[in-house]
Scaffold this motif. Structure first.
Motif, mmCIF file in Angstrom:
data_model
loop_
_atom_site.group_PDB
_atom_site.id
_atom_site.type_symbol
_atom_site.label_atom_id
_atom_site.label_comp_id
_atom_site.label_asym_id
_atom_site.label_seq_id
_atom_site.Cartn_x
_atom_site.Cartn_y
_atom_site.Cartn_z
ATOM 1 N N GLY A 23 0.843 -1.196 0.000
ATOM 2 C CA GLY A 23 0.000 0.000 0.000
ATOM 3 C C GLY A 23 0.872 1.238 0.000
ATOM 4 N N ALA A 24 1.961 1.184 -0.799
ATOM 5 C CA ALA A 24 3.019 2.195 -0.737
ATOM 6 C C ALA A 24 2.607 3.565 -1.240
ATOM 7 C CB ALA A 24 4.240 1.706 -1.532
ATOM 8 N N ARG A 25 1.513 3.662 -1.984
ATOM 9 C CA ARG A 25 1.067 4.971 -2.480
ATOM 10 C C ARG A 25 -0.079 5.547 -1.650
ATOM 11 N NH1 ARG A 25 3.823 5.626 -7.163
ATOM 12 N NH2 ARG A 25 4.426 3.739 -8.307
ATOM 13 N N GLY A 26 -0.374 4.914 -0.529
ATOM 14 C CA GLY A 26 -1.427 5.391 0.354
ATOM 15 C C GLY A 26 -0.950 6.488 1.279
ATOM 16 N N SER A 27 -1.880 7.054 2.034
ATOM 17 C CA SER A 27 -1.569 8.197 2.897
ATOM 18 C C SER A 27 -0.563 7.858 3.983
ATOM 19 C CB SER A 27 -2.858 8.721 3.536
ATOM 20 O OG SER A 27 -3.766 9.167 2.566
ATOM 21 N N VAL A 28 -0.742 6.724 4.664
ATOM 22 C CA VAL A 28 0.173 6.363 5.755
ATOM 23 C C VAL A 28 1.575 6.103 5.206
ATOM 24 C CG1 VAL A 28 0.690 4.640 7.518
ATOM 25 C CG2 VAL A 28 -1.649 5.462 7.237
ATOM 26 N N ALA A 29 1.654 5.363 4.105
ATOM 27 C CA ALA A 29 2.965 5.035 3.542
ATOM 28 C C ALA A 29 3.709 6.282 3.084
ATOM 29 C CB ALA A 29 2.799 4.065 2.374
ATOM 30 N N VAL A 30 3.029 7.139 2.349
ATOM 31 C CA VAL A 30 3.695 8.344 1.827
ATOM 32 C C VAL A 30 4.085 9.275 2.972
ATOM 33 C CG1 VAL A 30 3.398 10.393 0.384
ATOM 34 C CG2 VAL A 30 2.611 8.166 -0.430
ATOM 35 N N THR A 31 3.248 9.388 3.985
ATOM 36 C CA THR A 31 3.611 10.203 5.151
ATOM 37 C C THR A 31 4.826 9.621 5.852
ATOM 38 O OG1 THR A 31 1.288 10.836 5.444
ATOM 39 C CG2 THR A 31 2.754 11.199 7.307
ATOM 40 N N SER A 32 4.912 8.300 5.927
ATOM 41 C CA SER A 32 6.078 7.644 6.543
ATOM 42 C C SER A 32 7.352 7.958 5.756
ATOM 43 C CB SER A 32 5.865 6.132 6.591
ATOM 44 O OG SER A 32 4.729 5.796 7.338
ATOM 45 N N ILE A 33 7.280 7.849 4.436
ATOM 46 C CA ILE A 33 8.461 8.099 3.603
ATOM 47 C C ILE A 33 8.881 9.557 3.698
ATOM 48 C CG2 ILE A 33 9.395 8.037 1.265
ATOM 49 C CD1 ILE A 33 7.336 5.803 0.658
ATOM 50 N N VAL A 34 7.929 10.470 3.524
ATOM 51 C CA VAL A 34 8.244 11.906 3.601
ATOM 52 C C VAL A 34 8.804 12.246 4.981
ATOM 53 C CG1 VAL A 34 7.234 14.227 3.623
ATOM 54 C CG2 VAL A 34 6.580 12.609 1.840
ATOM 55 N N GLY A 35 8.205 11.675 6.020
ATOM 56 C CA GLY A 35 8.684 11.955 7.372
ATOM 57 C C GLY A 35 10.118 11.502 7.585
ATOM 58 N N ALA A 36 10.449 10.295 7.125
ATOM 59 C CA ALA A 36 11.813 9.799 7.278
ATOM 60 C C ALA A 36 12.805 10.661 6.512
ATOM 61 C CB ALA A 36 11.898 8.352 6.806
ATOM 62 N N LEU A 37 12.434 11.050 5.297
ATOM 63 C CA LEU A 37 13.311 11.916 4.499
ATOM 64 C C LEU A 37 13.506 13.273 5.154
ATOM 65 C CD1 LEU A 37 11.915 11.158 0.906
ATOM 66 C CD2 LEU A 37 13.997 10.251 1.950
ATOM 67 N N ALA A 52 -0.570 11.121 10.288
ATOM 68 C CA ALA A 52 0.489 11.696 11.113
ATOM 69 C C ALA A 52 0.690 10.905 12.400
ATOM 70 C CB ALA A 52 0.163 13.154 11.438
ATOM 71 N N LEU A 53 -0.364 10.268 12.894
ATOM 72 C CA LEU A 53 -0.246 9.430 14.083
ATOM 73 C C LEU A 53 0.358 8.073 13.751
ATOM 74 C CD1 LEU A 53 -3.742 10.254 15.601
ATOM 75 C CD2 LEU A 53 -1.540 10.788 16.685
ATOM 76 N N ALA A 54 0.013 7.538 12.592
ATOM 77 C CA ALA A 54 0.456 6.194 12.219
ATOM 78 C C ALA A 54 1.887 6.161 11.692
ATOM 79 C CB ALA A 54 -0.494 5.614 11.167
ATOM 80 N N ALA A 55 2.273 7.157 10.898
ATOM 81 C CA ALA A 55 3.558 7.110 10.189
ATOM 82 C C ALA A 55 4.762 6.906 11.110
ATOM 83 C CB ALA A 55 3.736 8.367 9.346
ATOM 84 N N PRO A 56 4.899 7.645 12.215
ATOM 85 C CA PRO A 56 6.075 7.397 13.069
ATOM 86 C C PRO A 56 6.084 6.000 13.666
ATOM 87 C CG PRO A 56 4.545 8.931 14.121
ATOM 88 C CD PRO A 56 4.086 8.772 12.717
ATOM 89 N N LEU A 57 4.893 5.436 13.915
ATOM 90 C CA LEU A 57 4.834 4.074 14.447
ATOM 91 C C LEU A 57 5.287 3.059 13.407
ATOM 92 C CD1 LEU A 57 1.455 4.140 16.427
ATOM 93 C CD2 LEU A 57 3.740 4.871 17.153
ATOM 94 N N VAL A 58 4.971 3.312 12.142
ATOM 95 C CA VAL A 58 5.446 2.440 11.062
ATOM 96 C C VAL A 58 6.973 2.412 11.052
ATOM 97 C CG1 VAL A 58 5.600 2.201 8.540
ATOM 98 C CG2 VAL A 58 3.389 2.681 9.628
ATOM 99 N N LEU A 59 7.589 3.589 11.186
ATOM 100 C CA LEU A 59 9.052 3.661 11.210
ATOM 101 C C LEU A 59 9.614 2.956 12.452
ATOM 102 C CD1 LEU A 59 9.484 7.378 10.082
ATOM 103 C CD2 LEU A 59 9.640 5.328 8.665
ATOM 104 N N ASP A 60 8.970 3.175 13.604
ATOM 105 C CA ASP A 60 9.397 2.496 14.833
ATOM 106 C C ASP A 60 9.347 0.980 14.677
ATOM 107 O OD1 ASP A 60 9.819 4.786 16.418
ATOM 108 O OD2 ASP A 60 7.719 4.889 17.010
#
Length: 386
Positions: free
Chosen positions: A9-23, A318-326
């Motif tokens: 689901g890499a083009r979804g909201s959570v995934a893209v927020t995770s990628i942008v956040g890490a970058l 925004a709540l989910a993305a940092p948890l995905v990275l964690d």
């Protein structure tokens, strides 16, 4: 150590927020707020650094990552300046986001997924890859195939009994030597045969259903009532959300899977299930934002009747993305130490965690911290890919 995060689901909201956040964090454009692995009790040299994460994934959508990021800017999820600053790096991820395979048979589809994972790992020289499912919630299957053992799962594939997509990804991840995290309430790796497959290939997995809003509060408040010996008479909640997840949960079968996941914390923490229900409604206008309103009625000394209400307004991605990275970092570190099978120590992150685990947030946090702090320190010069 370079570590891959393969997002289903890499083009979804959570995934893209995770990628942008890490970058953004690696470029010092933002602080890692929301990433619990950046808190002192969980900092450990075994965790791959945010700068060492490499992103790829599958999706059925063809929307470019940069275009999706701009739509999240318009929705108020991502800051425009941050997206503009990382646009080139985000575009560089694009070749590693592929269309989800759909082979002529289920076995062929799984083989193609596994091949993409191996190719991703080898092309980027990655020490390991964590597959994270952030795709749409699946319906609860009427019955799960392959409840017996790995041989039964092979028979399922041979006879083309349909595995849910999340289970196909778990199967492919394990056979490719990758760990797996289910951030949704889908089936994922919960089939007993897949647990055996993970053990056979020596890979860990975790899940399920990221705990980001209403259930996070339940996991704090329910233990309070239990510890104070207050009788919860009813607990009802209404959740309103838009976006793609809201549209998916408008379907009754997907809605039922989510509601079942959200209710488990009350039953497990209180020791009984109070009256009431959880309702999820789709409101397209609010987009990626979500609101939860809960009403709790309870009894105190001499039967005094009381009530508590709370309202939670949050941005789901925004709540989910940092948890995905964690979760990716913690699971990769567990894999590097030779751990395999379920990781109950990651219950802190999930509404419906795997295994017999505490459901109060404080206990889950204690278990997580003790687990990480007990890890051995990496040996300098050790080959992490060994």
């Amino acid at each position: 150590m370079r570590t891959g995060i393969w997002l289903v689901g890499a083009r979804g909201s959570v995934a893209v927020t995770s990628i942008v956040g890490a970058l953004a964090v690696r470029a010092s454009l933002a602080d890692p707020i929301g990433c619990v692995t950046e808190l002192p009790p969980l900092r450990h040299p075994a965790l791959p650094a945010l700068s060492d994460l490499v992103f790829g994934g599958h999706d059925v959508s063809c929307v470019a990552l940069v275009k999706k990021a701009h739509s999240l800017v318009a929705a108020g999820v991502l800051p425009a300046a941050v997206v503009a600053a990382v646009a080139d790096e985000l575009a560089a991820v694009e070749p590693d986001v592929r269309h989800a395979p759909d082979g002529p048979t289920q076995h062929d589809t799984i083989a193609r997924i596994a091949a993409d994972l191996v190719d991703f790992r080898e092309r980027h020289g990655l020490a390991r890859v964590v597959v994270v499912n952030v795709s749409s919630t699946e319906a609860i299957p009427p019955d799960h195939p392959a409840h017996a053992d790995a041989a039964a799962l092979a028979a399922v594939l041979h006879h083309e009994q349909v595995l849910p997509p999340s289970a196909r990804y778990a199967y492919a991840a394990f056979t490719a030597g990758c760990s797996y995290v289910d951030f949704t309430p889908s089936t994922g790796a919960r089939l007993p045969a897949l647990d055996q497959l993970a053990a056979r290939h020596g890979v860990p997995y975790a899940g399920s259903d990221g705990k980001t809003g209403e259930t996070l509060l339940k996991s704090v408040l329910a233990p309070m009532f239990a510890m104070r010996n207050l009788q919860v008479r009813s607990w009802s909640g209404t959740n309103l959300l838009g976006g793609g997840d809201g549209a998916t949960l408008a379907r009754p079968e997907a809605n039922a899977a989510k509601v079942a996941s959200k209710q488990r914390v009350l039953r497990e923490t209180l020791g009984y299930e109070p009256e009431g229900h959880t309702r999820i409604d789709y409101v397209p206008d609010i987009g990626d934002l979500k609101t939860a309103w809960d009403l709790i009625t309870f009894s105190g000394f001499l039967g005094s009747r009381m009530r508590l209400e709370f309202t939670w307004h949050g941005c789901d991605s925004a709540l989910a993305a940092p948890l995905v990275l964690d979760l990716a970092r913690l699971t990769a570190a567990a894999h590097a130490q030779g751990l395999s099978g379920p990781l109950p120590e990651l219950a802190f992150f999930f509404k419906d965690p795997i295994g017999q685990v505490p459901h109060g947030l404080a206990e889950q946090w204690r278990d997580l911290c003790e687990w990480v702090q007990a890890w051995p320190q990496p040996v300098e010069g050790r080959d992490e890919t060994a």
